[in-house]
Design an enzyme around this catalytic site. Structure first.
Site, PDB file in Angstrom:
ATOM      1  N   LYS A  28     -27.057 -94.752  -7.979  1.00  0.00           N
ATOM      2  CA  LYS A  28     -26.071 -94.892  -6.895  1.00  0.00           C
ATOM      3  C   LYS A  28     -24.660 -94.969  -7.486  1.00  0.00           C
ATOM      4  O   LYS A  28     -24.424 -95.724  -8.428  1.00  0.00           O
ATOM      5  CB  LYS A  28     -26.360 -96.182  -6.112  1.00  0.00           C
ATOM      6  CG  LYS A  28     -25.293 -96.558  -5.103  1.00  0.00           C
ATOM      7  CD  LYS A  28     -25.470 -98.002  -4.642  1.00  0.00           C
ATOM      8  CE  LYS A  28     -24.415 -98.454  -3.663  1.00  0.00           C
ATOM      9  NZ  LYS A  28     -23.089 -98.706  -4.137  1.00  0.00           N
ATOM     10  N   LYS A  30     -18.603 -98.672  -8.227  1.00  0.00           N
ATOM     11  CA  LYS A  30     -17.555 -99.054  -9.174  1.00  0.00           C
ATOM     12  C   LYS A  30     -18.066-100.066 -10.189  1.00  0.00           C
ATOM     13  O   LYS A  30     -17.533-100.167 -11.287  1.00  0.00           O
ATOM     14  CB  LYS A  30     -16.284 -99.537  -8.465  1.00  0.00           C
ATOM     15  CG  LYS A  30     -16.486-100.582  -7.415  1.00  0.00           C
ATOM     16  CD  LYS A  30     -15.194-100.810  -6.642  1.00  0.00           C
ATOM     17  CE  LYS A  30     -15.434-101.691  -5.434  1.00  0.00           C
ATOM     18  NZ  LYS A  30     -15.607-100.969  -4.194  1.00  0.00           N
ATOM     19  N   LYS A  82     -27.031-107.218  -8.198  1.00  0.00           N
ATOM     20  CA  LYS A  82     -25.841-107.574  -8.974  1.00  0.00           C
ATOM     21  C   LYS A  82     -26.181-108.547 -10.090  1.00  0.00           C
ATOM     22  O   LYS A  82     -25.697-108.412 -11.212  1.00  0.00           O
ATOM     23  CB  LYS A  82     -24.752-108.149  -8.067  1.00  0.00           C
ATOM     24  CG  LYS A  82     -24.046-107.042  -7.288  1.00  0.00           C
ATOM     25  CD  LYS A  82     -22.952-107.547  -6.389  1.00  0.00           C
ATOM     26  CE  LYS A  82     -22.312-106.357  -5.671  1.00  0.00           C
ATOM     27  NZ  LYS A  82     -21.596-106.717  -4.468  1.00  0.00           N
TER      28      LYS A  82
HETATM   29  P1  ADP Z   1     -19.321-100.205  -4.826  1.00  0.00           P
HETATM   30  O1  ADP Z   1     -20.814-100.072  -4.897  1.00  0.00           O
HETATM   31  O2  ADP Z   1     -18.636 -99.114  -5.559  1.00  0.00           O
HETATM   32  O3  ADP Z   1     -18.860-101.576  -5.249  1.00  0.00           O
HETATM   33  P2  ADP Z   1     -18.807-101.111  -2.207  1.00  0.00           P
HETATM   34  O4  ADP Z   1     -19.994-102.003  -2.325  1.00  0.00           O
HETATM   35  O5  ADP Z   1     -17.445-101.727  -2.194  1.00  0.00           O
HETATM   36  O6  ADP Z   1     -18.908-100.022  -3.331  1.00  0.00           O
HETATM   37  O7  ADP Z   1     -19.004-100.218  -0.922  1.00  0.00           O
HETATM   38  C1  ADP Z   1     -18.004 -99.878   0.051  1.00  0.00           C
HETATM   39  C2  ADP Z   1     -18.643 -99.018   1.115  1.00  0.00           C
HETATM   40  O8  ADP Z   1     -18.980 -97.750   0.562  1.00  0.00           O
HETATM   41  C3  ADP Z   1     -19.948 -99.582   1.682  1.00  0.00           C
HETATM   42  O9  ADP Z   1     -20.058 -99.297   3.061  1.00  0.00           O
HETATM   43  C4  ADP Z   1     -21.006 -98.878   0.906  1.00  0.00           C
HETATM   44  O10 ADP Z   1     -22.218 -98.778   1.584  1.00  0.00           O
HETATM   45  C5  ADP Z   1     -20.368 -97.509   0.691  1.00  0.00           C
HETATM   46  N1  ADP Z   1     -20.847 -96.942  -0.576  1.00  0.00           N
HETATM   47  C6  ADP Z   1     -20.612 -97.425  -1.805  1.00  0.00           C
HETATM   48  N2  ADP Z   1     -21.215 -96.673  -2.739  1.00  0.00           N
HETATM   49  C7  ADP Z   1     -21.845 -95.683  -2.069  1.00  0.00           C
HETATM   50  C8  ADP Z   1     -22.647 -94.577  -2.463  1.00  0.00           C
HETATM   51  N3  ADP Z   1     -22.913 -94.335  -3.733  1.00  0.00           N
HETATM   52  N4  ADP Z   1     -23.138 -93.779  -1.505  1.00  0.00           N
HETATM   53  C9  ADP Z   1     -22.876 -94.004  -0.211  1.00  0.00           C
HETATM   54  N5  ADP Z   1     -22.128 -95.027   0.231  1.00  0.00           N
HETATM   55  C10 ADP Z   1     -21.613 -95.865  -0.674  1.00  0.00           C
END
Ligand code: ADP
Ligand code: TRP
Length: 321
Positions: free
Chosen positions: A189, A192, A110
């Site tokens: 990956k 958001k 991040k």
């Molecule tokens: P983001 O990366 O969009 O901010 P979060 O960190 O809030 O998402 O992740 C919420 C949940 O969704 C977590 O358990 C995370 O591991 C899963 N997750 C987020 N992005 C992915 C992805 N691209 N593939 C698989 N799982 C994901």
């Protein structure tokens, strides 16, 4: 067996969240006692806008309920409605070596991507450990990027238990290796924070725009195409059965169609997949008080367990009279 997971309400939920975590979480309601929460405190590390946060909390609740979260069977709440977790966060902070936090990939990623650093972001894994340990969770279903946080939780629990005895339950991360990381429209990956998402319940127009944006190579229409490393194909794998994938491989191998055609097939599958949940979602959007009551009910169930556990912890560390 107690299963616990949380999702941050820091943006619109995307299909990476769905396949990486939400789907497994909903399915786990039949496998054990599910504790699921909306990680509102965690979202404060990146969201600094009151209305945006409130809307995202509501949206996350609506999405989970529409996708099958059963508030009677499971405990479903908003993290900040059970503030006992912050007390445990502080207690655990004193059992968390700085080096452990400095090694956290998600913090490093991040900050490398330019997110402003603050202490909340840095100590975020300790709060996640508190979430998990406050509820004596056995299993934590997460995406691949969160495995390290569960490992850190185990380290912190170990340090604490070595000092005070066997008080905290050791959790295990549960990762579905088939869909460990869902790729975004740029092939990285899906996240958001990276602007490469495909929404779960976006308008048809927005979803189409997102799908059409998926990066591919520039093989011409009259040439055969490779499906192996194609981002469109990788996303199709999440929505199509084996026969449909074999047929798609044939289409890739046969000149005449371009990536635009494959993207439209993917778009159809996405719309078809989420269609059954749309009506329920619209119902909840029109009945916000019902959603709030469900969350309040969940918080009251979670609070009972949290209070019992925090009393035990206060006692062993010497904070009770
Ligand atoms: P983001 O990366 O969009 O901010 P979060 O960190 O809030 O998402 O992740 C919420 C949940 O969704 C977590 O358990 C995370 O591991 C899963 N997750 C987020 N992005 C992915 C992805 N691209 N593939 C698989 N799982 C994901
Ligand atoms: N850190 C998780 C994420 O960004 C969300 C989360 C907070 C969580 N507390 C948790 C997940 C406890 C599992 C267990 O996705």
């Amino acid at each position: 067996m107690r299963i616990l997971s949380g999702i941050q309400p820091s943006g619109t939920i995307h299909i990476g969240n769905y396949f990486g975590m939400i789907k497994k979480m909903i399915e786990s309601q039949d496998k054990g006692e599910l504790f699921a929460f909306i990680a509102s405190y965690h979202a404060l590390t990146s969201v600094k806008d009151k209305e945006f946060l409130q809307n995202n909390i509501f949206e996350a609740a609506v999405n989970f309920l529409s996708l099958g979260m059963d508030p009677e069977k499971s405990t479903f709440w908003v993290q900040s409605d059970v503030p006992e977790v912050l007390e445990l966060y502080w207690i655990l902070s004193n059992h968390t070596p700085m080096g452990l936090l400095e090694r956290a990939h998600s913090y490093k990623d991040k900050t490398a991507r330019g997110q402003a650093t603050n202490h909340g972001l840095f100590s975020y894994p300790v709060l996640m450990a508190a979430d998990i340990l406050l509820f004596d969770s056995n299993i934590v279903p997460v995406g691949k990027d969160q495995i390290q946080h569960v490992e850190m939780t185990r380290d912190i629990a170990n340090t604490f238990n070595n000092t005070y005895g066997d008080i905290l339950t050791m959790p295990e991360a549960l990762v579905d290796t088939n869909v460990a990381t869902v790729p975004g429209t740029d092939g990285a990956k899906m996240s958001k924070s990276y602007g490469n998402t495909i929404d779960m319940f976006g308008s048809k127009k927005i979803t189409k725009k997102q799908v059409m944006k998926i990066v591919t190579d520039s093989t011409e229409l009259d040439q055969p195409k490779e499906w192996e490393n194609c981002n469109v194909y990788k996303l199709c794998e999440l929505f199509m059965c084996e026969d449909e994938l074999l047929e798609l491989q044939q289409r890739y191998a046969t000149p005449g169609e371009g990536y635009g055609h494959f993207k439209l097939s993917l778009l159809d599958k996405i719309n078809e997949h989420f269609e059954p949940y749309v009506q329920k979602r619209e119902y909840y959007i029109k009945h916000p008080d019902e959603v709030k009551d469900i969350l309040k009910f969940g918080a009251s169930k979670a609070k009972k367990i949290a209070q019992t556990k925090i009393e035990i912890i206060r006692d062993v560390v010497g904070l009770c009279k």
